[in-house]
Enzyme design. Structure first.
Site, PDB file in Angstrom:
ATOM      1  NE  ARG A   1      -4.165  -1.991   1.860  1.00  0.00           N
ATOM      2  CZ  ARG A   1      -4.878  -2.408   2.819  1.00  0.00           C
ATOM      3  NH1 ARG A   1      -5.052  -2.150   4.011  1.00  0.00           N
ATOM      4  NH2 ARG A   1      -5.975  -2.939   2.071  1.00  0.00           N
TER       5      ARG A   1
ATOM      6  CE1 TYR B   1      -1.920  -0.068  -7.812  1.00  0.00           C
ATOM      7  CE2 TYR B   1      -2.285  -1.452  -9.903  1.00  0.00           C
ATOM      8  CZ  TYR B   1      -1.669  -0.626  -9.219  1.00  0.00           C
ATOM      9  OH  TYR B   1      -0.456  -0.039  -9.901  1.00  0.00           O
ATOM     10  CD  GLU B   2      -1.878  -4.272  -3.501  1.00  0.00           C
ATOM     11  OE1 GLU B   2      -1.786  -4.670  -2.443  1.00  0.00           O
ATOM     12  OE2 GLU B   2      -1.200  -4.908  -4.366  1.00  0.00           O
ATOM     13  N   GLY B   3      -6.482  -2.023  -2.058  1.00  0.00           N
ATOM     14  CA  GLY B   3      -7.408  -1.430  -1.275  1.00  0.00           C
ATOM     15  C   GLY B   3      -7.818  -0.209  -1.671  1.00  0.00           C
TER      16      GLY B   3
ATOM     17  CD  GLN C   1      -5.690   1.770   1.484  1.00  0.00           C
ATOM     18  OE1 GLN C   1      -4.783   2.013   2.571  1.00  0.00           O
ATOM     19  NE2 GLN C   1      -5.887   0.722   1.108  1.00  0.00           N
TER      20      GLN C   1
END
Length: 556
Positions: free
Chosen positions: A294, A427-429, A434
């Protein structure tokens, strides 16, 4: 305008804004001397300028494609990856026991920024591998570490992460991929995964997939998920890539951007896999990979912001159009263009400072074991990811605007930055996730990490900044009294406010170290603090207004 690696700017942030000297002063990272840092950044910057930046456009125009079941990569990508691998840039922060350099994650992130600026689609490959190395170091058996990590560090093998399924996106707990024991210590993994970045390529000996799956006795939700190493080719007795495993690339996605990065649909048909870590503890292992990924994605947004800004400034310095307050100058002398360019520069500096501050916190936590540094790094991670990627998108969009009509014409290359960076907010959350993480898990300490950061901001002594920090403290205290749905409703605004307060703080620290930066710092402060106050007001609105509008009205 050719890309220029911002080595001196990165050094300034490390030396005068985020206090990297504290990392170098620890026993764990004593080798990260100023001379070493300069040599690393200079050499990596040269590679980015001379090898990677020239292939960025080729990746956009000649996408990776599937040919007879094999992914064929874009022109120059094999040579570009070889330069990254041969330079040792993949394993900079990996354990020296397995061939890594053992350097601070801060330096890895600094190098990753430059690689991402030069060619984001290719940079995604080593970023995935770096995350896999971390996960294996933390959770794999000694035998698995010894087999896989050296080859991942050298670039002989590449790594991926396989979470998402057609019915299980952000809700990872809904995944259905299964893993059945074969009785010999291995497992038969069956299922389909989507959105697998760099799921295959034609320049690596092997692709090592970390796959989330369920064992037969798994319970529901995320607590029943395990993690497995499922390589494209099964290692032979000597540890070399051997016969093909029972997996394949079904298709590649046709995407808005990042055309040079193959995003695969992966099919596993009883593929042989090995358990990584404890059964049913797969999410804990995968989060080791995801958390620093992240930060890495925030760095990707920052990298594109830097490249897009340079591209726009180069055009603005060359383009003449109309009379300006400074005579027959370029469009950079027009007030609105100058406003855009200064905003791009100010936001990029702030995003870099926040990301590097996060990285320094992670390094200090590792070097000292201090819980305060751990909490600080954890709190800054969602801010660095969301703000870095939001700014990447904003700066790339402004870059098109600076170009005017030519920004909408593909041959200038301005549009590619926006198309490539857009996915980083997803992507990646997603950035919404977040923000929810920030007001949820990251406030479970009663706001201690948030308040510690705000104390640092107030200590600088700037009256207006201190007042904004006080307002943000009051907002944090208020959020702690609200139910989670009201927190979530204002989460994105809370994160944005925090980023702008921290960004202003970074600018003022930089100006204190170098008075020549004071005009830009004043401009940044004049833009960021009013935005922070507006975002704080939105964060207090709560969820009631969101749900007061009937679904029928929304859908009408």
């Amino acid at each position: 305008m050719p890309y220029r690696a911002p080595v001196s700017e990165i050094r300034f942030v490390l030396d005068h804004v985020v206090g990297f000297d504290r990392v170098a002063a620890t026993e764990a990272f004593a080798e990260a001397t100023p001379e070493t840092v300069e040599a690393i950044l200079t050499e990596a910057g040269r590679m980015c300028e001379e090898v990677l930046a020239p292939i960025n456009r080729a990746g956009d125009l000649h996408p990776a494609h599937l040919e007879n079941g094999v992914v064929r990569t874009s022109p120059g990508y094999a040579e570009g990856f070889a330069a990254i691998a041969e330079g040792g840039w993949i394993g900079m922060s990996a354990d020296p026991e397995h061939g890594g350099m053992g350097l601070p994650i801060t330096l890895t992130m600094a190098v990753n920024e430059m690689i991402g600026s030069a060619c984001l689609a290719l940079q995604l490959n080593p970023l995935m591998t770096q995350g896999q190395i971390e996960a294996l170091e933390a959770h794999a058996s000694d035998e698995m570490k010894a087999l896989y990590i050296p080859k991942l560090i050298s670039g002989e093998w590449c790594g991926t992460m396989n979470l998402t399924e057609p019915q299980a996106g952000s809700d990872v707990g809904a995944l259905r991929t299964k893993a059945e024991p074969k009785g010999d210590g291995t497992y038969a993994v069956t299922g389909q995964k989507i959105y697998i970045s760099w799921g295959d390529n034609d320049f690596s000996e092997n692709i090592c997939h970390l796959v989330l799956a369920r064992l037969p006795d798994a319970g529901p939700g995320t607590k029943g998920i395990s993690l497995f190493m499922v390589p494209k080719r099964l290692p032979d007795a000597e540890g070399n890539a051997g016969v093909a495993n029972s997996l394949k690339v079904v298709s590649l996605e046709h995407k808005l951007g990042l055309h040079g990065s193959p995003t695969a649909v992966m099919q596993y048909d009883g593929a042989t896999g090995w358990l990584v870590g404890e059964p049913h503890r797969g999410m804990a292992a995968m989060f080791t990979m995801m958390n620093n990924a992240r930060l890495g994605v925030g760095i990707q947004g920052l990298g594109v912001a830097e490249a897009a800004m340079q591209h726009a400034v180069g055009y603005a310095l060359d383009r003449k159009q109309g009379k300006t307050p400074m005579g027959e100058g370029t469009i950079l002398d027009h007030a609105d263009v100058r406003r855009m360019v200064l905003s791009m520069k100010a936001e990029t500096f702030a995003a870099r400072a926040i990301a590097m501050d996060c990285a320094v916190s992670i390094d200090m936590a590792k070097a000292t074991g201090d819980a305060g540094w751990t909490a600080r790094g954890a709190f800054l991670t969602p801010i660095a990811k969301a703000y870095g990627t939001d700014i990447g998108i904003k700066v790339a969009g402004d870059g098109i605007q600076v170009h005017g009509g030519m920004g909408f014409v593909e041959e200038t290359g301005a549009a590619q930055y926006l198309r490539d960076v857009r996915v980083t907010a997803i992507y990646e959350g997603t950035n919404g996730i977040q923000a929810m993480d920030l007001v949820g898990r990251k406030l479970m300490d009663g706001g201690a990490a948030a308040f510690a950061l705000l104390d640092e901001v107030a200590a600088l002594g700037d009256a207006e900044l201190s007042a904004a920090a006080g307002d943000l403290r009051a907002l944090t205290e208020w959020l702690l009294t609200q139910d989670m749905q009201d927190r979530f409703a204002g989460a994105t605004s809370y994160l944005a406010a925090f980023a702008r307060v921290l960004g202003t703080h970074a600018h003022l620290k930089g100006a204190a170290a170098d008075p020549a930066r004071a005009p830009l710092a004043r401009f940044a402060k004049s833009q960021m603090l009013p935005e922070a106050l507006a975002e704080m007001a939105k964060a207090r609105a709560g969820a009631e207004g969101l749900y007061a509008v009937a679904t029928e009205v929304i859908a009408a």
